[in-house]
Design an enzyme around this catalytic site. Sequence first.
Site, PDB file in Angstrom:
ATOM      1  N   HIS A   1       0.827  -1.211   0.000  1.00  0.00           N
ATOM      2  CA  HIS A   1       0.000   0.000   0.000  1.00  0.00           C
ATOM      3  C   HIS A   1       0.859   1.259   0.000  1.00  0.00           C
ATOM      4  O   HIS A   1       0.716   2.132  -0.859  1.00  0.00           O
ATOM      5  CB  HIS A   1      -0.922  -0.012   1.226  1.00  0.00           C
ATOM      6  CG  HIS A   1      -1.744   1.224   1.377  1.00  0.00           C
ATOM      7  ND1 HIS A   1      -3.067   1.288   1.000  1.00  0.00           N
ATOM      8  CD2 HIS A   1      -1.447   2.450   1.858  1.00  0.00           C
ATOM      9  CE1 HIS A   1      -3.537   2.503   1.233  1.00  0.00           C
ATOM     10  NE2 HIS A   1      -2.570   3.225   1.765  1.00  0.00           N
ATOM     11  N   GLU A   2       1.742   1.350   0.976  1.00  0.00           N
ATOM     12  CA  GLU A   2       2.542   2.567   1.092  1.00  0.00           C
ATOM     13  C   GLU A   2       3.504   2.729  -0.084  1.00  0.00           C
ATOM     14  O   GLU A   2       3.766   3.841  -0.533  1.00  0.00           O
ATOM     15  CB  GLU A   2       3.309   2.582   2.420  1.00  0.00           C
ATOM     16  CG  GLU A   2       2.426   2.614   3.657  1.00  0.00           C
ATOM     17  CD  GLU A   2       1.461   3.789   3.681  1.00  0.00           C
ATOM     18  OE1 GLU A   2       1.690   4.802   2.978  1.00  0.00           O
ATOM     19  OE2 GLU A   2       0.444   3.694   4.403  1.00  0.00           O
TER      20      GLU A   2
ATOM     21  N   HIS B   1       1.911   4.522  -2.831  1.00  0.00           N
ATOM     22  CA  HIS B   1       1.998   5.982  -2.698  1.00  0.00           C
ATOM     23  C   HIS B   1       3.347   6.493  -3.207  1.00  0.00           C
ATOM     24  O   HIS B   1       3.427   7.542  -3.846  1.00  0.00           O
ATOM     25  CB  HIS B   1       1.835   6.396  -1.235  1.00  0.00           C
ATOM     26  CG  HIS B   1       0.431   6.333  -0.727  1.00  0.00           C
ATOM     27  ND1 HIS B   1      -0.623   6.952  -1.342  1.00  0.00           N
ATOM     28  CD2 HIS B   1      -0.089   5.723   0.374  1.00  0.00           C
ATOM     29  CE1 HIS B   1      -1.735   6.732  -0.655  1.00  0.00           C
ATOM     30  NE2 HIS B   1      -1.434   5.978   0.388  1.00  0.00           N
TER      31      HIS B   1
ATOM     32  N   GLU C   1      -5.991   7.696  -2.117  1.00  0.00           N
ATOM     33  CA  GLU C   1      -5.737   6.315  -1.720  1.00  0.00           C
ATOM     34  C   GLU C   1      -5.960   5.310  -2.848  1.00  0.00           C
ATOM     35  O   GLU C   1      -5.624   4.137  -2.715  1.00  0.00           O
ATOM     36  CB  GLU C   1      -6.622   5.941  -0.526  1.00  0.00           C
ATOM     37  CG  GLU C   1      -6.385   6.753   0.733  1.00  0.00           C
ATOM     38  CD  GLU C   1      -4.993   6.580   1.320  1.00  0.00           C
ATOM     39  OE1 GLU C   1      -4.385   5.507   1.106  1.00  0.00           O
ATOM     40  OE2 GLU C   1      -4.505   7.500   1.992  1.00  0.00           O
TER      41      GLU C   1
ATOM     42  N   TYR D   1     -10.907   6.551   2.607  1.00  0.00           N
ATOM     43  CA  TYR D   1     -10.370   5.201   2.513  1.00  0.00           C
ATOM     44  C   TYR D   1     -11.386   4.246   1.894  1.00  0.00           C
ATOM     45  O   TYR D   1     -11.059   3.466   0.998  1.00  0.00           O
ATOM     46  CB  TYR D   1      -9.932   4.704   3.892  1.00  0.00           C
ATOM     47  CG  TYR D   1      -8.610   5.288   4.315  1.00  0.00           C
ATOM     48  CD1 TYR D   1      -7.415   4.702   3.938  1.00  0.00           C
ATOM     49  CD2 TYR D   1      -8.548   6.450   5.083  1.00  0.00           C
ATOM     50  CE1 TYR D   1      -6.189   5.240   4.311  1.00  0.00           C
ATOM     51  CE2 TYR D   1      -7.331   6.996   5.457  1.00  0.00           C
ATOM     52  CZ  TYR D   1      -6.162   6.392   5.071  1.00  0.00           C
ATOM     53  OH  TYR D   1      -4.958   6.939   5.434  1.00  0.00           O
TER      54      TYR D   1
END
Length: 663
Positions: free
Chosen positions: A455-456, A459, A484, A594
Amino acid sequence: MFCLFFSFRVYQPVLIMTITGGSVKCARSFSEAAHVRNTLRWDLSPDEFRSQTESLITRVKKFYDNVGSLNLDDVSVENTLETLAEAKLEYASSRHVLDFPQFVFPSKEIRSASTEADKTLADFDVEISMREDVFKRLTALQVDLILHPLQDKHYKHHELCIEFNKNINEDNTSLVFSEHELGNYLSGLERTADGRYKVTLEYPHYYPLMKRCHNPETRRKMETAFHSRCKEVNSTILEQLIQLRAKVSSLLGYSSHANYVLEINMARNACNVSDFLDTFYETLKPIGIKERKYILALKKRECLMRGQHFDGIINAWDLPYYMNQVEQCKFAVNKDKLIEYFPLHVVTEGLFSIYQELLGLTFSEVEHAHVWHHDVKLYSARDTDTGQEIGHFYLDLHPREGKYGHAACFGLQPGGRGPDGKRRLPVAAMVANFTKPRKNWPSLLQHHEVETYFHEFGHVMHEICSKATYSEFSGTLVETDFVEVPSQMLENWVWEKEPLRRMSRHYKDGSPIPEDLLDKLIASRVANTGLMNLRQVVLSKVDQTLHSSSFADTAQVFTKHYQDILGVPATPDTNMTASFSHLAGGYDGQYYSYLWSEVYSADIFFSRFKNEGIMNPKVGKEYRKVILETGGSVDGMVMLKSFLGRTPNQDAFFQCKGLTKSH
């Protein structure tokens, strides 16, 4: 989700400008012939933090003074918009060496100097966002002006937000337990002089204990401590923030802070958010009821087996433990066995391989890099076809005292065209708190931590792949309820066989995950679907309630929604919102993002990647071009329609959760 995935975006006093006809916002990309490299410094002394902060303010103020002094008849795109764009690039490129160290530096003196610099810059943010002289020059150009929500010159929102998060980051609460109190959870704990064990509230301690410790009193003590972090000071700060935000919104003509911040999001207003959350709640409610009944039966059975008192209710400290039991009982997922196949270095190797192949990139470690801690590594990313460097990213993956306690991506230097026509190299950092390796024992990740990593890192890719012309549209500077989407979409790879095989092997002998364990893991994706998503509804509703009011008792609001929606009583004498960093970190009135984003990310994955091949480089490169490179230069809905070839819908989201809208 128990581990809140959080993308921190430093708010700046940007004036989001769109000239009639769209010539600024639609100017997306530019020649990549040359660019300015990563020159970020991480060796500033406390005195240098002060002097460089003053110098940056002076430089940026000069740009604004030049625009503000123009004769109204002489304003032009070149001397107004281009000048302000240059100022914002200068500001964003220089600011983060000053405000980022507060989250990661090992030295408390440096963290404090960084915090003070951030406060000073936050005051400056307010000052320049209120420049009436600049506003008049912009309106003279017939510019549609949207003021970003940081204009409260008199109320010091920034300083309160900074203090709120500093209090959380600096919290070092720990508890001491005997071996009997910890039961089967002892791994990696520090022994005290009297032979007991020290347990901190950092993620690598807290979440494994809450999932595995069969002693309910120990879990109760941990849950109480975890949701009492900074309770007194941060409850006061948050309630001040709520009042001040409401006052500012009222002065600007809005009925609530939520409606104020949502105006420039995809959702547009609080009514649409409420309808969205209510639809989710009604769909998930019957699933949550079934899951609670099953958990209560598990608890009753375990209490009988262990000779413990059965109180007939599910407590907050029961949820993570019995939700973990659900995965083991219903899906036979052996978490203790599974973790052995996810050494951090293997996961990193597999993650890099997947992202590189999918997006057409090549990563390489920068040797002898200038970093803020010896655990940190710096990488260069290049386009595989052209060999051209597109960005840099840091990985800072292990906990230490005073470090930011969640997982997050920090944009450190935006991409964008400078006044010399050269592209600035975007730079980002991924900060996490994965268990640190010990002698003869590697860092092993739980599967949910692997998901967090993907996930991160999504980003990070959003940041460094950006090709937006202007820095204020670079990377993750998109609508908050779209930010997101790219990262959540990329979580799907940790639930597919081929990628899972790439990112896993046993830490001792390098053997692959057994096929039956892999099948059980993938099937467990729908475990606890109702309760996990209802918790997200709880947090979203808490956020909306707080920011639709002029004042609030934050603990009472959380307690009410937790009971009403999740069907579980909040732990007495705690206040989860006092450590709910999103509310002071840019997600105020916007935590619903989210769930909102997850709807779109599911549609992207299942409609394109799942249909056309999850490792299909053609689809991956199209995704990079349409979604990642564009940044905020195009509205989120326009990007979605372009990539999907149609208007997005919720069908894929409910299907991947094992639900249907008519359930």
